[in-house]
Design a protein around this motif. Structure first.
Motif, short mmCIF file in Angstrom:
data_model
loop_
_atom_site.label_atom_id
_atom_site.label_comp_id
_atom_site.label_asym_id
_atom_site.label_seq_id
_atom_site.Cartn_x
_atom_site.Cartn_y
_atom_site.Cartn_z
N ASN A 24 11.25 63.83 25.15
CA ASN A 24 11.58 65.16 24.68
C ASN A 24 10.39 66.07 24.93
OD1 ASN A 24 12.18 67.50 23.16
ND2 ASN A 24 13.46 66.32 21.77
N GLY A 25 10.63 67.15 25.66
CA GLY A 25 9.53 68.04 26.01
C GLY A 25 9.31 69.18 25.04
N MET A 26 10.00 69.15 23.87
CA MET A 26 9.88 70.26 22.93
C MET A 26 8.48 70.39 22.35
SD MET A 26 12.63 72.05 22.83
CE MET A 26 12.65 71.77 24.61
N LEU A 27 7.75 69.28 22.24
CA LEU A 27 6.39 69.35 21.72
C LEU A 27 5.42 69.98 22.72
CD1 LEU A 27 6.01 65.96 19.81
CD2 LEU A 27 6.45 68.23 18.88
N LYS A 28 5.89 70.20 23.95
CA LYS A 28 5.07 70.86 24.96
C LYS A 28 5.34 72.36 25.02
CE LYS A 28 4.29 68.98 28.94
NZ LYS A 28 4.46 68.38 30.28
N ARG A 29 6.26 72.84 24.18
CA ARG A 29 6.56 74.26 24.20
C ARG A 29 5.35 75.05 23.70
NH1 ARG A 29 9.68 75.15 27.81
NH2 ARG A 29 9.58 77.29 27.04
N PRO A 30 5.12 76.25 24.26
CA PRO A 30 3.94 77.04 23.87
C PRO A 30 3.86 77.35 22.39
CG PRO A 30 4.91 77.91 25.89
CD PRO A 30 5.84 76.85 25.40
N ILE A 31 4.99 77.62 21.74
CA ILE A 31 4.97 77.96 20.32
C ILE A 31 4.47 76.79 19.49
CG2 ILE A 31 7.39 77.31 20.04
CD1 ILE A 31 5.52 80.11 18.16
N ILE A 32 4.81 75.56 19.90
CA ILE A 32 4.35 74.36 19.18
C ILE A 32 2.88 74.10 19.45
CG2 ILE A 32 4.72 71.89 18.85
CD1 ILE A 32 7.01 73.60 17.84
N VAL A 33 2.51 74.14 20.73
CA VAL A 33 1.12 73.86 21.12
C VAL A 33 0.18 74.91 20.52
CG1 VAL A 33 -0.48 73.67 23.06
CG2 VAL A 33 1.81 72.68 23.23
N GLY A 34 0.56 76.17 20.61
CA GLY A 34 -0.29 77.23 20.07
C GLY A 34 -0.49 77.09 18.57
N THR A 35 0.58 76.73 17.86
CA THR A 35 0.47 76.57 16.41
C THR A 35 -0.44 75.40 16.05
OG1 THR A 35 2.72 77.45 16.13
CG2 THR A 35 1.78 76.20 14.29
N PHE A 36 -0.32 74.28 16.78
CA PHE A 36 -1.18 73.12 16.50
C PHE A 36 -2.64 73.42 16.82
CE2 PHE A 36 2.62 70.37 16.31
CZ PHE A 36 2.27 69.62 15.20
N VAL A 37 -2.89 74.14 17.91
CA VAL A 37 -4.27 74.53 18.23
C VAL A 37 -4.82 75.42 17.13
CG1 VAL A 37 -5.70 75.89 19.81
CG2 VAL A 37 -4.05 74.27 20.73
N GLY A 38 -4.02 76.38 16.67
CA GLY A 38 -4.46 77.23 15.58
C GLY A 38 -4.71 76.47 14.30
N LEU A 39 -3.87 75.47 14.03
CA LEU A 39 -4.04 74.65 12.82
C LEU A 39 -5.37 73.90 12.85
CD1 LEU A 39 -2.78 73.51 10.21
CD2 LEU A 39 -1.77 71.70 11.61
N LEU A 40 -5.70 73.32 13.99
CA LEU A 40 -6.93 72.53 14.09
C LEU A 40 -8.17 73.41 14.16
CD1 LEU A 40 -5.86 69.70 16.58
CD2 LEU A 40 -6.05 69.58 14.10
N GLY A 42 -8.39 76.34 12.65
CA GLY A 42 -8.53 77.12 11.43
C GLY A 42 -7.93 78.51 11.47
N ASP A 43 -7.05 78.79 12.42
CA ASP A 43 -6.41 80.11 12.47
C ASP A 43 -4.98 79.92 12.98
OD1 ASP A 43 -5.67 82.74 12.67
OD2 ASP A 43 -7.48 83.40 13.72
N VAL A 44 -4.12 79.49 12.06
CA VAL A 44 -2.74 79.16 12.44
C VAL A 44 -1.98 80.39 12.91
CG1 VAL A 44 -0.57 78.16 11.63
CG2 VAL A 44 -2.73 77.26 10.77
N SER A 45 -2.19 81.51 12.25
CA SER A 45 -1.42 82.71 12.60
C SER A 45 -1.71 83.17 14.02
CB SER A 45 -1.73 83.84 11.60
OG SER A 45 -3.12 84.17 11.63
N THR A 46 -2.98 83.17 14.42
CA THR A 46 -3.31 83.57 15.79
C THR A 46 -2.72 82.61 16.80
OG1 THR A 46 -5.37 84.63 15.10
CG2 THR A 46 -5.20 84.00 17.40
N GLY A 47 -2.82 81.31 16.51
CA GLY A 47 -2.25 80.33 17.42
C GLY A 47 -0.75 80.49 17.57
N ALA A 48 -0.07 80.74 16.45
CA ALA A 48 1.39 80.92 16.50
C ALA A 48 1.76 82.20 17.23
CB ALA A 48 1.95 80.94 15.08
N ILE A 49 1.00 83.27 17.03
CA ILE A 49 1.29 84.53 17.71
C ILE A 49 1.13 84.38 19.22
CG2 ILE A 49 0.44 86.89 18.06
CD1 ILE A 49 -0.20 86.95 15.06
#
Length: 246
Positions: A24-40, A42-49
């Motif tokens: 399943n390639g859904m975990l490679k979607r930009p919205i998922i990857v960006g959110t995880f990068v932001g989470l790690l 320390g800025d989840v909102s920027t990563g999600a945006i």
């Protein structure tokens, strides 16, 4: 910076490997990857945006027969990281991230070449009835191949900070303005390409409704999305009821 670059590389590695092991390639979607990068970082909102903006650009991207047109997960990881770590705006980050996605294609070709060399080795293990060695190598290949984009991402974030800063600062004003304009256009272009494939004149009234809600009533996109979910649910039920009556 070493730890931050390592965290971004880990997200890149895991998102790449997930497609192989989860089918399943859904975990490679930009919205998922960006959110995880932001989470790690320390800025989840920027990563999600940033991930959401890139999702609009790459929403219609699909792999056909193993052929990729770009690597959205690398672009999302890179763009989110430089926004959070180096203070770039999402507009600047998106423009820089799109070429990173194409660099990922080059790394993907190396990935395919490496796998082709491993096939005779796997065949030999099967012929010699070495199932343990076959299983170990079969499971290790995706991890080995996914290390290449992860290492590239680590190197770009860790060693490329000064280079990126000098590059942005050295850009003439007209080019910076052009990059900002292009970054605003890219999500619209991505949405337009997607609509070109899924557009249905019978459902166009819903598109007009969403545009009217956003433009004339000034409601948020979240509200429009919630309305869209309810309308999609009603349309699905209506479609299923029509199927039962036939």
């Amino acid at each position: 910076m070493f730890l931050n670059a390592l965290l971004v590389a880990i997200v890149t590695l895991l998102s790449d490997v997930s497609e192989c092991f989860l089918s399943n390639g859904m975990l490679k979607r930009p919205i998922i990857v960006g959110t995880f990068v932001g989470l790690l970082l320390g800025d989840v909102s920027t990563g999600a945006i940033v991930g959401g903006q890139l999702e609009l650009i790459f929403m219609g991207v699909a792999s056909i027969g193993g052929i990729h047109s770009t690597e959205p997960h690398m672009a999302a990881a890179f763009a989110s990281a430089i926004c959070i770590l180096f203070g770039y705006s999402w507009k600047e980050a998106i423009v820089l991230a799109v070429p990173v996605g194409y660099i990922g294609i080059i790394l993907g070709n190396v990935y395919q070449i490496f796998k082709s060399f491993m096939i005779p080795v796997l065949d030999k293990f099967i012929e010699e009835d070495k199932l343990k060695q076959f299983s170990a190598l079969f499971l290790a290949i995706p991890w080995i191949c996914s290390l290449l984009p992860a290492i590239a991402m680590f190197s770009g974030i860790y060693a490329g900070a000064d280079v990126l800063e000098k590059l942005i600062n050295s850009l003439p004003e007209f080019l910076s303005v052009g990059m900002n304009a292009a970054s605003c256009m890219l999500p619209a272009v991505g949405m337009g390409l997607l609509l070109n494939f899924i557009w249905d004149s019978k459902l166009s009234i819903y598109f007009i409704l969403g545009f009217a809600l956003s433009s004339f009533l000034g409601v948020s996109n979240i509200f429009v999305a919630i309305v869209g979910v309810f309308l999609a649910y009603l349309e699905m039920n209506r479609f299923m009821e029509r199927g039962k009556t036939k």
